[in-house]
Design an enzyme around this catalytic site. Structure first.
Site, PDB file in Angstrom:
ATOM      1  N   LYS A 148      10.074  -1.781   8.493  1.00 40.12           N
ATOM      2  CA  LYS A 148       8.755  -2.385   8.736  1.00 40.12           C
ATOM      3  C   LYS A 148       8.859  -3.888   8.923  1.00 40.12           C
ATOM      4  O   LYS A 148       8.296  -4.446   9.862  1.00 40.12           O
ATOM      5  CB  LYS A 148       7.824  -2.045   7.560  1.00 40.12           C
ATOM      6  CG  LYS A 148       7.609  -0.558   7.360  1.00 40.12           C
ATOM      7  CD  LYS A 148       6.712  -0.252   6.175  1.00 40.12           C
ATOM      8  CE  LYS A 148       7.394  -0.607   4.864  1.00 40.12           C
ATOM      9  NZ  LYS A 148       8.614   0.166   4.619  1.00 40.12           N
ATOM     10  N   HIS A 205       8.034   1.289  -1.332  1.00 42.71           N
ATOM     11  CA  HIS A 205       8.294   1.961  -2.602  1.00 42.71           C
ATOM     12  C   HIS A 205       7.012   2.580  -3.158  1.00 42.71           C
ATOM     13  O   HIS A 205       5.929   1.982  -3.075  1.00 42.71           O
ATOM     14  CB  HIS A 205       8.852   0.966  -3.631  1.00 42.71           C
ATOM     15  CG  HIS A 205      10.304   0.655  -3.407  1.00 42.71           C
ATOM     16  ND1 HIS A 205      10.726  -0.071  -2.329  1.00 42.71           N
ATOM     17  CD2 HIS A 205      11.417   0.983  -4.126  1.00 42.71           C
ATOM     18  CE1 HIS A 205      12.053  -0.210  -2.388  1.00 42.71           C
ATOM     19  NE2 HIS A 205      12.489   0.429  -3.459  1.00 42.71           N
ATOM     20  N   LYS A 249      14.780   3.016  14.581  1.00 41.30           N
ATOM     21  CA  LYS A 249      16.252   3.124  14.483  1.00 41.30           C
ATOM     22  C   LYS A 249      16.794   4.209  15.411  1.00 41.30           C
ATOM     23  O   LYS A 249      17.757   4.913  15.071  1.00 41.30           O
ATOM     24  CB  LYS A 249      16.661   3.372  13.034  1.00 41.30           C
ATOM     25  CG  LYS A 249      16.163   2.305  12.063  1.00 41.30           C
ATOM     26  CD  LYS A 249      16.711   2.460  10.666  1.00 41.30           C
ATOM     27  CE  LYS A 249      16.160   1.369   9.754  1.00 41.30           C
ATOM     28  NZ  LYS A 249      16.678   1.436   8.381  1.00 41.30           N
ATOM     29  N   MET A 250      16.168   4.327  16.585  1.00 41.16           N
ATOM     30  CA  MET A 250      16.657   5.290  17.566  1.00 41.16           C
ATOM     31  C   MET A 250      18.066   4.949  18.017  1.00 41.16           C
ATOM     32  O   MET A 250      18.818   5.841  18.453  1.00 41.16           O
ATOM     33  CB  MET A 250      15.706   5.334  18.778  1.00 41.16           C
ATOM     34  CG  MET A 250      14.351   5.989  18.505  1.00 41.16           C
ATOM     35  SD  MET A 250      14.467   7.735  18.034  1.00 41.16           S
ATOM     36  CE  MET A 250      15.190   8.457  19.512  1.00 41.16           C
ATOM     37  N   GLY A 256     -12.985  -1.452 -38.058  1.00 46.07           N
ATOM     38  CA  GLY A 256     -11.783  -1.876 -38.763  1.00 46.07           C
ATOM     39  C   GLY A 256     -10.808  -0.720 -38.886  1.00 46.07           C
ATOM     40  O   GLY A 256     -11.098   0.418 -38.485  1.00 46.07           O
ATOM     41  N   LEU A 257      -9.650  -0.989 -39.445  1.00 47.16           N
ATOM     42  CA  LEU A 257      -8.619   0.025 -39.590  1.00 47.16           C
ATOM     43  C   LEU A 257      -9.061   1.151 -40.518  1.00 47.16           C
ATOM     44  O   LEU A 257      -9.955   0.980 -41.348  1.00 47.16           O
ATOM     45  CB  LEU A 257      -7.332  -0.608 -40.141  1.00 47.16           C
ATOM     46  CG  LEU A 257      -6.614  -1.624 -39.252  1.00 47.16           C
ATOM     47  CD1 LEU A 257      -5.506  -2.298 -40.038  1.00 47.16           C
ATOM     48  CD2 LEU A 257      -6.068  -0.957 -37.994  1.00 47.16           C
ATOM     49  N   SER A 258      -8.397   2.282 -40.373  1.00 47.83           N
ATOM     50  CA  SER A 258      -8.599   3.364 -41.332  1.00 47.83           C
ATOM     51  C   SER A 258      -8.178   2.876 -42.712  1.00 47.83           C
ATOM     52  O   SER A 258      -7.120   2.265 -42.880  1.00 47.83           O
ATOM     53  CB  SER A 258      -7.743   4.572 -40.932  1.00 47.83           C
ATOM     54  OG  SER A 258      -7.867   5.612 -41.886  1.00 47.83           O
ATOM     55  N   SER A 303     -13.340   2.489 -34.053  1.00 47.82           N
ATOM     56  CA  SER A 303     -13.676   1.927 -32.724  1.00 47.82           C
ATOM     57  C   SER A 303     -12.668   0.861 -32.321  1.00 47.82           C
ATOM     58  O   SER A 303     -13.002  -0.331 -32.276  1.00 47.82           O
ATOM     59  CB  SER A 303     -15.107   1.374 -32.706  1.00 47.82           C
ATOM     60  OG  SER A 303     -15.380   0.524 -33.786  1.00 47.82           O
TER      61      SER A 303
END
Length: 635
Positions: free
Chosen positions: A43, A120, A172-173, A474-476, A548
């Site tokens: 290309k 890619h 690319k022939m 908050g955290l558990s 949350s």
């Protein structure tokens, strides 16, 4: 050919003839096209050859190109044309294209903007970016390799993005001795695939970008080919500008131009159709009507504006019109809706999280939108519809989207500007998807908000309180549920009407179908937010205790509420303290690998940036924390 050859433009020559040069190019038509295909199909070399053969290389550029070609090891005196386009250091080092490279060149007949897109698979999102504004696609195939997976992927995307002119350049022939049988076999294989994905026609050309065969003129090496060379075809192919000019008038408003009290105009690019002073128009989505008073441009007032032109319109009436709204022909309005079926091309390394809100940017408007779980993902090789709960990088899927307000739109197949959009992550501000609207969902037209006689203000006044959501996060093990219970108990003693939504409790009923993946966590909070909103409409003080973990979802719930009614309370407990409590034994299971997607261990917790309250549980008792929250709620 040397750098002294007069056909190459020197800086001095351009400077001396700049006015004549610009005048000669001003009235030529413009063709935007992309080159795409698999890795190493040539290309960049092809674009470099087009620039070289169209004499669009400056003297110093050519000298640098020759030096770079020798340095990277090009054999003999040949020039490595790919180096003209592969500008990134990483591209030159690896011999690949990573970013989308745009180049301008012109011939005696036409101007061109070409996008060299990556081959890619991991850079498919870059290819989509380049294709979004293209009129034509040149799909390259290495004659030695034939049709590959990425060839199919790019062809599918080209068709999906509405590009109707396709050149199949079998490159690319020279490396297959210009064999006609090889060319015919590749064209036949590609035609079979193209028919499956809706590509009705394409032009196949055997080329060699490196040798220049069939680039600017027919090559003697392919006497069996009697079609056009690539550049003459690009110079003469007709693009459908006229079809947009004959369509009904539409202009998204980009800017309200108010230089003084005597002038109020609406500036934008005419997306389709034509408009004249005196034409009746309608502003969407409001539906207000007026008449065009003036069409103003840099050259002065005009009698006509057509698709593709940027102008400022003034209206005969003072009606509300702002950026993002669309001015349309009064007798041919656009559809207006807030729910759509769409195709999404996912462009982020982070998967789609159904239920999360993203910014949807379409034309000049940016609004909040929620993506539902995909209906299916498309296998680009077979067109098979695959079951999918989410979309990963480069995946293509069909999904419904709901916006937070109605927007004017056209199906993408009819108008790219009014049917194409991107999704933007609200936290990172990164573009995560490109999308195309198919149609509005019927339920968007059938479902209307039912007015009720008793307002939310009346509900609140009956309870003698102001509705609110106390959102404990908050955290558990941080103490959210303990504090929430104390807050509700104390508010009850104050004769306040409350309801407590606890994270564990709602998973026994409302959310019992959800797990703990990121997508399920998002949906969990979305549902809780909707319930909390209904409860505030009933005049209640809603107390929630949820981990949350994601800011985006907490912000989503905040956006559902009336201003000032959402109070975020960050129950700040260090991980080691929360883990030390571990009354449920959850951290131990997570550490041992028995419990997956556990917040703080193998799933992230995003600390609030601007919570209304921060509760440090290492410094305050649950009772003291509850008092602090109530003081914030009831000063």
């Amino acid at each position: 050919m040397t750098t002294q050859d007069p056909i190459y433009k020197t800086d001095a020559l351009i400077a001396e003839n700049i006015d004549a040069y610009l005048e000669a190019h001003q009235h030529k038509s413009m063709l935007r096209f992309i080159t795409c295909g698999s890795v190493d199909d040539g290309k960049s070399t092809l674009i470099g050859r087009l620039l070289y053969d169209s004499k669009m290389i400056f003297e110093d550029q050519l000298a640098a190109l020759e030096a770079d070609s020798k340095r990277v090891g090009t054999q003999g005196q040949e020039i490595d044309f790919a180096l003209l386009v592969d500008g990134l250091a990483a591209e030159r080092e690896q011999g690949i294209t990573i970013d989308v490279a745009y180049r301008f060149f012109a011939t005696e007949k036409r101007k061109f903007i070409v996008a060299d897109t990556p081959g890619h698979e991991q850079y498919t999102r870059n290819m989509v970016t380049g294709a979004s504004t293209a009129d034509l696609a040149v799909i390259l195939i290495d004659a030695r390799k034939g049709v590959l997976t990425q060839t199919r992927r790019h062809s599918y995307l080209v068709q999906l993005l509405g590009i109707r002119h396709i050149v199949l350049a079998v490159n690319k022939m020279d490396l297959v001795d210009y064999d006609q049988a090889t060319f015919d076999r590749i064209v036949t294989e590609y035609r079979d695939y193209a028919a499956k994905i809706g590509i009705d026609s394409f032009t196949a050309i055997p080329i060699s970008g490196f040798k220049g065969d069939n680039i600017t003129a027919s090559s003697q090496n392919t006497p069996w080919y009697d079609g056009p060379a690539l550049l003459p075809f690009l110079e003469t192919v007709e693009v459908e500008d006229s079809s947009q000019q004959s369509a009904p008038f539409r202009m998204p408003v980009q800017w309200v131009n108010r230089p003084n009290l005597d002038f109020r105009g609406f500036a934008g690019l005419v997306a389709s159709g034509q408009v004249r002073p005196g034409d009746q128009v309608r502003v969407l989505p409001s539906g207000k009507t007026s008449t065009i008073a003036r069409i103003v441009s840099l050259e002065g007032d005009r009698d006509l504006a057509v698709a593709g032109e940027s102008v400022t319109l003034t209206l005969a009436d003072e009606i509300d019109c702002s950026r993002g709204q669309v001015i349309v022909a009064a007798q041919s309005p656009l559809e207006v809706a807030d729910q759509f079926e769409t195709t999404l091309v996912w462009m982020s390394e982070h998967e789609l999280l159904p239920g999360r809100t993203y910014w949807l940017k379409m034309g000049t408007q940016t609004i909040s939108a929620t993506v539902q779980a995909p209906k299916y993902e498309v296998n680009v090789n077979t067109q098979e519809h695959l079951a999918a709960k989410t979309l990963d990088l480069n995946a293509i899927g069909i999904a419904n989207i709901t916006t937070d307000r109605e927007i004017a739109f056209a199906p993408y197949a009819e108008n790219r500007d009014l049917g194409g959009f991107i999704l933007i992550d609200k936290i990172s501000n990164q573009t995560v998807a490109a999308g195309m609207i198919h149609f509005a969902l019927r339920r968007a037209q059938n479902i209307h908000w039912q007015a009720t006689d008793i307002s939310r203000d009346h509900h609140a006044s009956m309870k003698n309180q102001k509705p609110a959501v106390l959102w404990l996060t908050g955290l558990s093990g941080s103490g959210k549920s303990t504090i929430a219970n104390i807050v509700e108990r104390k508010l009850a003693r104050m004769n306040r009407h409350t309801f407590l939504l606890d994270g564990d409790n709602v998973r026994h009923g409302l959310n019992k179908d959800l797990g703990f993946t990121e997508a399920d966590r998002v949906e969990n909070i979305r549902r809780v937010g909707e319930v909390a909103k209904l409860m505030t409409d009933a005049g209640l003080i809603v107390i929630t205790a949820f981990i949350s973990p994601f800011r985006a979802e907490r912000d989503m719930v905040r956006s559902m509420m009336q201003p000032g009614e959402f109070i975020e309370v960050f129950v700040d407990t260090p991980l080691e303290v929360a883990e030390g409590r571990d009354v449920k034994g959850l951290y131990a299971k997570a550490r041992s690998g028995q419990l997956k997607n556990f917040t703080g261990i193998d799933s992230p917790y995003e600390v609030p940036n601007s919570a209304e309250l921060r509760i440090d549980t290492t410094q305050l008792t649950p009772d003291e924390a509850a008092d602090l929250i109530i003081a914030r709620l009831i000063p």
